[in-house]
Design an enzyme around this catalytic site. Structure first.
Site, PDB file in Angstrom:
ATOM      1  N   THR A 174      40.740  41.930  20.179  1.00 43.68           N
ATOM      2  CA  THR A 174      41.799  40.902  19.502  1.00 43.68           C
ATOM      3  C   THR A 174      42.048  41.424  18.080  1.00 43.68           C
ATOM      4  O   THR A 174      41.281  42.422  17.661  1.00 43.68           O
ATOM      5  CB  THR A 174      40.942  39.682  19.120  1.00 43.68           C
ATOM      6  OG1 THR A 174      40.329  39.032  20.541  1.00 43.68           O
ATOM      7  CG2 THR A 174      42.088  38.589  18.880  1.00 43.68           C
ATOM      8  N   ILE A 195      42.936  32.358  30.215  1.00 34.79           N
ATOM      9  CA  ILE A 195      43.379  32.347  28.442  1.00 34.79           C
ATOM     10  C   ILE A 195      41.954  32.012  27.803  1.00 34.79           C
ATOM     11  O   ILE A 195      41.051  31.410  28.232  1.00 34.79           O
ATOM     12  CB  ILE A 195      44.173  31.074  28.254  1.00 34.79           C
ATOM     13  CG1 ILE A 195      45.555  31.294  29.109  1.00 34.79           C
ATOM     14  CG2 ILE A 195      44.577  30.998  26.911  1.00 34.79           C
ATOM     15  CD1 ILE A 195      46.462  29.994  29.076  1.00 34.79           C
ATOM     16  N   GLY A 196      41.689  33.090  26.768  1.00 33.58           N
ATOM     17  CA  GLY A 196      40.659  32.916  25.894  1.00 33.58           C
ATOM     18  C   GLY A 196      40.872  32.135  24.755  1.00 33.58           C
ATOM     19  O   GLY A 196      41.632  31.341  24.552  1.00 33.58           O
ATOM     20  N   ASP A 197      40.065  32.588  23.526  1.00 31.24           N
ATOM     21  CA  ASP A 197      39.871  31.543  22.526  1.00 31.24           C
ATOM     22  C   ASP A 197      40.862  31.917  21.514  1.00 31.24           C
ATOM     23  O   ASP A 197      41.313  30.966  20.938  1.00 31.24           O
ATOM     24  CB  ASP A 197      38.623  31.885  21.678  1.00 31.24           C
ATOM     25  CG  ASP A 197      38.356  32.973  21.398  1.00 31.24           C
ATOM     26  OD1 ASP A 197      38.539  34.009  21.993  1.00 31.24           O
ATOM     27  OD2 ASP A 197      38.240  33.322  20.046  1.00 31.24           O
ATOM     28  N   THR A 251      37.192  37.086  17.138  1.00 26.47           N
ATOM     29  CA  THR A 251      37.011  38.133  18.277  1.00 26.47           C
ATOM     30  C   THR A 251      35.789  38.241  18.951  1.00 26.47           C
ATOM     31  O   THR A 251      34.742  38.224  18.443  1.00 26.47           O
ATOM     32  CB  THR A 251      37.368  39.413  17.648  1.00 26.47           C
ATOM     33  OG1 THR A 251      37.193  40.563  18.768  1.00 26.47           O
ATOM     34  CG2 THR A 251      36.631  39.910  16.351  1.00 26.47           C
ATOM     35  N   GLY A 252      35.872  38.324  20.254  1.00 31.85           N
ATOM     36  CA  GLY A 252      34.800  38.413  21.140  1.00 31.85           C
ATOM     37  C   GLY A 252      34.765  37.735  22.474  1.00 31.85           C
ATOM     38  O   GLY A 252      36.168  37.776  22.917  1.00 31.85           O
ATOM     39  N   HIS A 253      33.859  37.311  23.070  1.00 31.49           N
ATOM     40  CA  HIS A 253      33.797  36.765  24.446  1.00 31.49           C
ATOM     41  C   HIS A 253      34.595  35.336  24.361  1.00 31.49           C
ATOM     42  O   HIS A 253      33.705  34.176  24.121  1.00 31.49           O
ATOM     43  CB  HIS A 253      32.406  36.761  25.044  1.00 31.49           C
ATOM     44  CG  HIS A 253      32.428  36.601  26.446  1.00 31.49           C
ATOM     45  ND1 HIS A 253      31.342  36.913  27.304  1.00 31.49           N
ATOM     46  CD2 HIS A 253      33.339  35.880  27.161  1.00 31.49           C
ATOM     47  CE1 HIS A 253      31.761  36.409  28.629  1.00 31.49           C
ATOM     48  NE2 HIS A 253      32.937  35.731  28.699  1.00 31.49           N
ATOM     49  N   GLY A 254      35.764  35.077  24.615  1.00 29.84           N
ATOM     50  CA  GLY A 254      36.301  34.023  24.335  1.00 29.84           C
ATOM     51  C   GLY A 254      35.769  32.478  25.013  1.00 29.84           C
ATOM     52  O   GLY A 254      35.996  31.536  24.318  1.00 29.84           O
TER      53      GLY A 254
END
Length: 316
Positions: free
Chosen positions: A184, A213-215, A235-238
């Protein structure tokens, strides 16, 4: 006596305004992960740092001149979206079907207004579309073809999907069709008027499926700003950032438990998130201009600067 009190109060107000007029801060990130120095050549690391510093300089110039934090975070995000090194815009990763699907969000800490887009495939700069959603529509989030239609109506640049193709991202999909790669870009800023803003943009996970869709475009998960506390971009595992509303949780700990920015971020990122199995990091700026860049991974592309002379660009 009344006149004396009035003069003292006026002096306090003027002093606060003077503090704001001098104080600005900014932080940016280009994704976090369990990366190690041996994964990169010196030339590659130098290139990443060069691009991060170029993006940072754009935001610094806006803030130094008295510009708004919203303008700063949008323009920084646009630059990083146009840079193929990062997983956003031009450098977005590919889905399982071989497409690029982009998400972005922006938030104004002064008003708590926000705009977000998800699953966009043909808008060159999703972060600018997110800002249009915030300022020119009655909604917070638009997705897919509807978001693209709105972008056309607003006169934003539409590109053919081939614009987002980069050889390295395509090869990455071929290598990891059974794995996932995340990343991200984001920016948070405090301007000289005392206003906070946050922006986040992403291409999501390599090999993502079913319109995942992520975070990043979810307000309170990957993006949040509130003048009373802080501005955060994650940023990371949403999925974990969504479940634990990471960005808002940091703000809430500051607001309701009176924790400092660093203490709140530590509790969420190194405590709650890590204990749940979630990996990633955040950048944040509080209302006093304090900067926090924190990750529970081995690295996060990040850069930061402030009117107090603080400046840095780091990866590990």
């Amino acid at each position: 006596m009344y006149k004396i009190i009035k003069i003292v109060l006026l002096a306090i107000v003027l002093n606060v305004q003077n503090i704001y007029s001098q104080n600005w801060s900014i932080a940016i990130h280009g994704g976090a992960g369990n990366m190690k120095p041996e994964h990169f050549t010196k030339e590659q690391l130098d290139e990443y740092k060069t691009e991060l510093n170029k993006a940072l300089s754009i935001g610094v110039a806006i803030l130094k001149s008295g510009g708004s934090s919203l303008d700063a975070v949008e323009q920084v995000a646009r630059y990083l979206e146009d840079c193929p090194l990062f997983n956003a815009g031009k450098g977005a990763v590919f889905t399982h079907e071989g497409r690029n699907e982009l998400d972005a969000a922006i938030m104004d800490g002064k008003t708590l207004n926000a705009g977000a887009v998800a699953g966009v495939r043909n808008v060159k700069n999703p972060i600018s579309l997110a800002r249009k959603v915030m300022e020119a529509s009655p909604h917070v989030m638009l997705s897919g073809s509807g978001a693209s239609e709105f972008a056309r109506e607003q006169g934003l640049e539409i590109v053919d999907s081939s614009y987002f193709f980069t050889k390295s991202r395509w090869e990455s999909l071929q290598r990891v069709l059974s794995k996932e790669k995340m990343g991200t870009i984001g920016c948070v800023a405090l301007d000289t008027h005392g206003n906070l803003a946050a922006a986040t943009s992403t291409g999501g996970m390599t090999n993502k499926r079913w319109g995942r869709i992520g975070d990043s475009p979810i307000i309170g998960a990957g993006t949040y700003a509130n003048n009373a506390t802080c501005a955060v971009s994650a940023t990371g595992h949403g999925e974990y950032f969504i479940r634990y509303t990471v960005a808002h949780d940091i703000s809430a700990l500051m607001e309701y438990q009176n924790l400092s920015l660093n203490a709140a971020a530590e509790r969420v990122v190194m405590g709650k998130l890590l204990n749940a199995g979630g990996f990633g990091g955040i950048i944040a700026v509080d209302k006093m201009g304090n900067i926090c860049t924190l990750m529970n991974t081995t690295g996060m592309f990040r850069a930061f600067a402030s009117s107090k002379g603080l400046k840095g660009c780091e990866v590990f």
